[in-house]
Design an enzyme around this catalytic site. Structure first.
Site: not given
Length: 688
Positions: A301, A420
């Site tokens: 991220e 994810e």
């Protein structure tokens, strides 16, 4: 993973042997001639059959020259038709069916196989097709001479493509909030120390890959040369070794460092680059001779403080490029190891996808995969703005997200890993989204990702799999996710039937979402109920008779009195709870804003959402663009304690001294209106 065990502590000594065994296990053989002879074999099975419908499983084994795309043709002998397919696209022309590859399973090496499945219709007789043709060659199970020699050189042996690697990683699981925890050690965020037993147990659940997030900040020197603690590298290597020994594909990364120190790259570029490069230099050296089932992800991220998107894209491109250069230059297995690159924020907004595509194009490396994360349509995933149900808008968001990733990458030969996925509301607790709506989300996410050839890795920070007991905290959710790995499951408009405690019991109808399945029956426990007596079925409408509901309700005390399961031709069953309830009630209360709770008699009902408005009708409380507040953050029901808590996060956004009208919406359809006023840190709550 072909059943080949690998001992990570002997990587350097066994690297060549391990790769040879792995290649042989996959049927990837060194060519003995310029081209192979033609031939193929098809295994066609009727996996299940019911009145008017059936499920077929087809396995193609290529006995001849490796193919880069395929189509399989057969003719049904009794007028059958394919109605839905997975892992292939199908077209019908009369009785003749043509099945074509998806982008992710287009290649079949010599002696390799691919499988696909379908649902079909039949009437009278469901005979097996007499013959099959693969790319124009009749599949006899024998090998003949090719009509023309191949025009390309066979691919090098000893490995599989990035697309095949990522496909083999489905399904995946995250070892979240352990080695990525920020604190003294891997237990800092509440999870137990990782054990080999845990890793083996995860593999035993049916997972093929494990993502091991790692945060390095507390274990890296803050001064040049920014060395990583040997003991921490040893621990990471130990856990990676256990996962490889369990025949799992493994993905490791730089995790929370992305926001701890890397986010300041624009203002502290030299230090950030040096720290980042130091970590990957040590990891590349440590795992140089690890087997190819170990993958590297450049950063989790990625995000950058105080920059616009264009600047952020440039910063991420620099990091991804540096990562690629360091790993590839280290040689050994790293020369061809699959490297996983994220988009900015690891999301699938089109601009993010385009920027990563530019990086991947410039690197010109076939062993690269793209990664994104998906936590659902945000209002639904956190239960805000009235999005309590998995509706068409929520579904469209999921489809659009996966479609963009497919069109940008997979359609161009670049695999996609959703490193994810889950629901964002799980950060508060797993009850933020109602159980049945939650199950529909996971059923559809698994199905749609499979259609697009996208690999999913479940985010689990300890909320799903009990790492000590080795059991699932929500077995129903796991059953739905597991079914979605290979097929679809039927669902229904709801998983709840509410019956007023003193009301006359009547028949209740529910719309079924068949999802390509066929309804098979209704059962209580292991007992099959009787169609016509206990229930009726008309098309996709299930009606449970009043007599059966009365039996299930028993003494009609509040709450779930019984459950039935709708059983379908495939996938997980759908549980329906029969609930006895009355109108919920609330009582006046006073207290400090930090601890204020409304005394509530739920009377068997459950809270769906809460509205908050001022007297003029404008929205009150946090996120005042909507009157419907976020479940778990602006309000919290406690069914055991008999309260609804309004935490500090709610009061911090409410005007002091101004009365707020709260409307509580319950799943039965009932509502309760309540009034609150906060002044100087004290709250008064009333019914008027």
């Amino acid at each position: 993973m072909q059943g080949v065990k690998r001992r990570t502590r002997k990587w350097m000594a066994l690297a060549v042997a391990a790769l040879a065994v792995f290649a042989a296990g996959l049927g990837i053989l060194a060519p003995t001639a310029a081209y192979a002879a033609e031939g193929c074999k098809v295994d066609y099975k009727i996996a299940s059959q019911w009145g008017g419908g059936f499920t077929g499983d087809v396995k193609i084994t290529n006995l001849g020259t490796a193919v880069s795309s395929w189509n399989l043709v057969w003719t049904f002998p009794n007028g059958q038709r394919v109605t839905q397919a997975w892992n292939a696209t199908t077209t019908n022309s009369g009785d003749t069916v043509t099945a074509k590859n998806m982008s992710y399973n287009a290649s079949i090496p010599t002696n390799g196989s691919v499988s696909f499945g379908f649902n079909g219709s039949w009437s009278g007789t469901n005979g097996v097709p007499a013959s099959f043709s693969l790319n124009g060659t009749v599949c006899t199970g024998a090998v003949g001479e090719p009509s023309t020699p191949p025009t390309t050189t066979p691919p090098p042996t000893g490995g599989i493509s990035a697309m095949e690697t990522v496909a083999a990683m489905q399904p995946g699981w995250n070892l979240g909030n352990s080695l990525d925890a920020v604190g003294a050690d891997e237990t800092a965020w509440g999870n137990p120390r990782i054990t080999q037993s845990l890793i083996n147990n995860v593999a035993a659940q049916g997972y093929n890959s494990i993502r091991i997030p790692v945060t390095w900040d507390n274990h890296q020197s803050k001064t040049a040369p920014y060395a990583v603690e040997d003991a921490y590298l040893d621990r990471v290597e130990e856990v990676v070794g256990w996962a490889l020994d369990a025949d799992l594909y493994v993905l490791i990364n730089i995790h929370h460092d992305s926001w701890i120190w890397m986010a300041d790259m624009n203002s502290n570029r030299t230090v950030v680059e040096d720290r980042y490069e130091a970590i990957w230099t040590e990891l590349a050296s440590r795992f140089r001779d690890a087997p190819p089932e170990l993958l590297f992800e450049s950063v989790n991220e990625p995000q950058f403080n105080n920059v616009d998107d264009t600047t952020a894209y440039g910063l991420l491109d620099d990091l991804n490029t540096s990562f690629h250069q360091i790993v590839r230059a280290s040689g050994g297995g790293n020369a061809t190891r699959v490297l996983v690159l994220p988009t900015l924020h690891t999301n699938a907004d089109q601009g993010r996808l385009d920027a990563l595509s530019a990086t991947i194009d410039a690197l010109d490396d076939p062993n690269i995969a793209a990664t994104i994360h998906y936590y659902g349509f945000w209002p639904f995933s956190v239960n805000i703005a009235g999005y309590t149900k998995f509706n068409d808008e929520v579904k469209a968001d999921l489809e659009g997200y996966f479609n963009r990733a497919y069109n940008e990458f997979i359609a161009n030969g670049i695999p996609v890993l959703v490193g994810e996925y889950g629901l964002l509301g799980f950060d508060t607790h797993t009850g933020t989204v109602e159980q049945g709506e939650k199950l529909k989300f996971f059923e559809y996410a698994g199905y749609y990702a499979r259609q697009k050839g996208i690999t999913l890795q479940l985010w689990d920070n300890g909320q799903h799999f009990d790492r000590t007991a080795g059991t699932w905290k929500d077995p129903e959710l796991f059953a739905m996710m597991k079914a979605a790995w290979t097929t679809r499951s039927g669902t229904a408009a709801s998983d709840q039937i509410y019956v007023g405690r003193t009301a006359t019991v009547a028949d209740v109808s529910l719309a079924l979402n068949l999802n390509g399945t066929t309804f098979q029956g209704l059962r209580v426990g292991s007992t099959n109920l009787v169609q016509g007596t206990d229930y009726t079925i008309s098309g996709s409408t299930l009606t449970i008779k009043a007599s059966r509901l009365t039996t299930l309700l028993g003494d009609r005390s509040y709450g779930v009195r019984g459950t039935v399961q709708a059983v379908f031709s495939q996938g997980a069953p759908w549980r329906i709870s029969v609930i006895s309830y009355d109108q919920p009630t609330m009582s006046a209360a006073t207290g400090a804003s930090a601890t204020f709770a409304i005394p509530t008699q739920f009377k068997g009902d459950q809270l769906a959402t809460m509205e908050a408005k001022y007297a003029d009708g404008t929205a009150a409380g946090p996120q005042n663009w909507t009157s419907y507040k976020e479940f778990g953050r602006a309000f919290n029901p406690n069914y055991t304690a008999g309260t609804v808590t309004l935490p500090t996060a709610f009061w911090s956004e409410v005007n002091d001294g101004q009365k707020v009208t709260l409307t509580f919406h319950f799943w039965s359809g009932r509502t309760v209106t309540y009034y609150v006023t906060e002044s100087g840190g004290n709250v008064t709550g009333s019914l008027t």
